[in-house]
Design an enzyme around this catalytic site. Structure first.
Site, PDB file in Angstrom:
ATOM      1  CG  ASN A 261      84.696  39.185 -45.610  1.00 58.92           C
ATOM      2  OD1 ASN A 261      83.870  38.597 -46.512  1.00 58.92           O
ATOM      3  ND2 ASN A 261      84.782  38.751 -44.584  1.00 58.92           N
TER       4      ASN A 261
ATOM      5  CG  LEU B 203      79.212  33.194 -39.457  1.00 59.38           C
ATOM      6  CD1 LEU B 203      79.038  33.763 -38.001  1.00 59.38           C
ATOM      7  CD2 LEU B 203      80.766  33.280 -39.969  1.00 59.38           C
TER       8      LEU B 203
ATOM      9  CB  CYS C 113      81.173  39.127 -36.008  1.00 59.04           C
ATOM     10  SG  CYS C 113      79.691  38.878 -35.173  1.00 59.04           S
TER      11      CYS C 113
ATOM     12  CG  ASN D  45      88.079  32.951 -41.144  1.00 56.33           C
ATOM     13  OD1 ASN D  45      87.098  33.028 -40.456  1.00 56.33           O
ATOM     14  ND2 ASN D  45      88.486  33.864 -42.086  1.00 56.33           N
TER      15      ASN D  45
ATOM     16  CB  SER E  21      87.712  32.076 -45.154  1.00 58.89           C
ATOM     17  OG  SER E  21      86.831  31.426 -44.305  1.00 58.89           O
TER      18      SER E  21
ATOM     19  CB  ILE F 245      76.797  31.462 -46.063  1.00 58.53           C
ATOM     20  CG1 ILE F 245      76.951  31.494 -47.490  1.00 58.53           C
ATOM     21  CG2 ILE F 245      76.830  30.070 -45.707  1.00 58.53           C
ATOM     22  CD1 ILE F 245      76.127  30.722 -48.541  1.00 58.53           C
TER      23      ILE F 245
ATOM     24  CE  LYS G 154      88.297  37.693 -46.052  1.00 52.83           C
ATOM     25  NZ  LYS G 154      87.965  36.145 -46.722  1.00 52.83           N
TER      26      LYS G 154
ATOM     27  N   GLY H 123      88.492  33.044 -54.791  1.00 54.44           N
ATOM     28  CA  GLY H 123      87.233  32.585 -53.997  1.00 54.44           C
ATOM     29  C   GLY H 123      85.945  32.272 -54.928  1.00 54.44           C
ATOM     30  CB  THR H 124      83.623  34.270 -56.598  1.00 54.37           C
ATOM     31  OG1 THR H 124      83.258  34.966 -55.389  1.00 54.37           O
ATOM     32  CG2 THR H 124      82.153  34.048 -57.458  1.00 54.37           C
TER      33      THR H 124
HETATM   34  O1  RRO Z   1      79.159  33.124 -43.849  1.00 50.18           O
HETATM   35  C1  RRO Z   1      78.825  34.155 -44.733  1.00 50.18           C
HETATM   36  O2  RRO Z   1      77.628  34.650 -44.805  1.00 50.18           O
HETATM   37  C2  RRO Z   1      80.046  34.951 -44.847  1.00 50.18           C
HETATM   38  C3  RRO Z   1      81.118  35.363 -44.266  1.00 50.18           C
HETATM   39 BR1  RRO Z   1      81.326  34.878 -42.413  1.00 50.18          BR
HETATM   40  C4  RRO Z   1      81.939  36.203 -44.578  1.00 50.18           C
HETATM   41  O3  RRO Z   1      82.792  36.365 -43.907  1.00 50.18           O
HETATM   42  N1  RRO Z   1      81.902  36.768 -45.851  1.00 50.18           N
HETATM   43  C5  RRO Z   1      80.834  36.322 -46.782  1.00 50.18           C
HETATM   44  O4  RRO Z   1      80.639  36.860 -47.708  1.00 50.18           O
HETATM   45  N2  RRO Z   1      79.808  35.450 -46.131  1.00 50.18           N
END
Ligand code: RRO
Length: 291
Positions: free
Chosen positions: A192, A74, A131, A100, A18, A72, A165, A265-266
């Site tokens: 994650n 969200l 969260c 997600n 995600s 980031i 997750k 991902g990365t």
């Molecule tokens: O948006 C983010 O900063 C973030 C999220 Br929601 C996550 O689940 N995992 C991540 O590495 N960054």
């Protein structure tokens, strides 16, 4: 290499993590070529919250010798606009869509799950439980009790598969996994990102606007392998394994540790077609090992 995961029939076992591949932007950049050679067997959306979020202040990224750290926060347009604007575009992708969702209370997650339940273009939901619960202060995915209460609230709201997750920032990820299984999760995805920090070399203050960030990439691959291995031996649920996958061998390792699907991902930031390449490499390795 067709696989069945939570009743979804997928062309191969490689999907995206995600928030690491923007399919709508990729469609604009690559046009219909994206649809003809879509890099993943299912598409996982970035995290959606009920309310619009701006995300964290800059800086949001820090490069590491073996990966990336992000803060980031969200950013997203919120549930209503995602449903109206993004979901129709994602539904045009040639693979099943997994949305997600995240919330900071059981009520917020319930609202999202209910809203997506009525959408036939959503194949499954992934719950991002990283969260903190605003009511208890506990990170939902780091505490077995919190996670059980969350799943007890949302499980009755949808018949769609619920993929939980897991966060690696838990004392015992296997205990959290067992709680998720007992409370009705359909599948688990892990890992994650791991919490990390970088300091501005001049000021000595945290570089990232959010203070800390999530470490991803090859730096965390061995940790992902250990956690998938541990969780796979603790539950019967299907597992999406991820963490630093760059090639077919990395994907095969996660599957041997117990993953049914592997997420990239990365690596997709470096090579947007990485998913297809890794799936082809995995196919070759599986064919060779079957001989
Ligand atoms: O948006 C983010 O900063 C973030 C999220 Br929601 C996550 O689940 N995992 C991540 O590495 N960054």
């Amino acid at each position: 290499m067709s696989v069945t995961f939570c009743n979804l029939v997928l062309d191969h076992p490689v999907i995206n993590g995600s928030g690491t591949f923007d399919a709508i932007a990729a469609r604009r950049a690559f046009g219909d070529a994206l649809l003809e050679r879509f890099p993943f067997a299912a598409f996982v959306s970035k995290t959606v919250t009920v309310a619009t979020r701006q995300g964290n202040p800059p800086e949001r990224l820090w490069e590491l010798p073996g990966g990336l750290m992000n803060s980031i926060g969200l950013p997203n347009k919120g549930l209503e606009r995602f449903l109206a604007e993004d979901l129709p575009e994602l539904a045009a992708m040639p693979v099943p869509v997994i949305v997600n969702v995240m919330g900071c209370s059981r009520g917020e997650v319930s609202a999202s799950v209910e809203a997506f339940d009525g959408r036939p273009d959503v194949a499954a939901l992934e719950l991002n439980v990283s969260c903190p619960n605003v009511e208890t202060g506990l990170v939902m995915g780091a505490d077995p009790w919190e996670l059980s209460r969350l799943l007890e609230a949302v499980r009755p709201l949808t018949a769609k598969p619920l993929i939980v997750k897991l966060t690696p920032n838990a004392t015992d990820v296997a205990e959290v996994a067992r709680a998720a299984e007992a409370a009705g999760a359909s599948a688990l995805s892990l890992i994650n990102t791991l919490r990390g920090m970088a300091l501005d070399p001049v000021s000595g203050e945290p570089w990232l606007g959010g203070g800390t960030g999530g470490v991803s990439g090859p730096a965390i691959r061995a940790i992902a392998l250990a956690q998938v291995h541990s969780v796979a031996r603790s539950v019967e649920l299907p597992i999406v394994g991820m963490g630093g996958v760059q090639c077919g061998q990395d994907a095969l390792d996660l599957m041997r540790a117990g993953a049914d699907l592997v997420a990239v991902g990365t690596e997709s930031f470096r090579d947007p077609a990485a998913g297809l390449r890794i799936a082809a490499e995995l196919d070759q390795l599986l064919a060779n090992s079957a001989v």
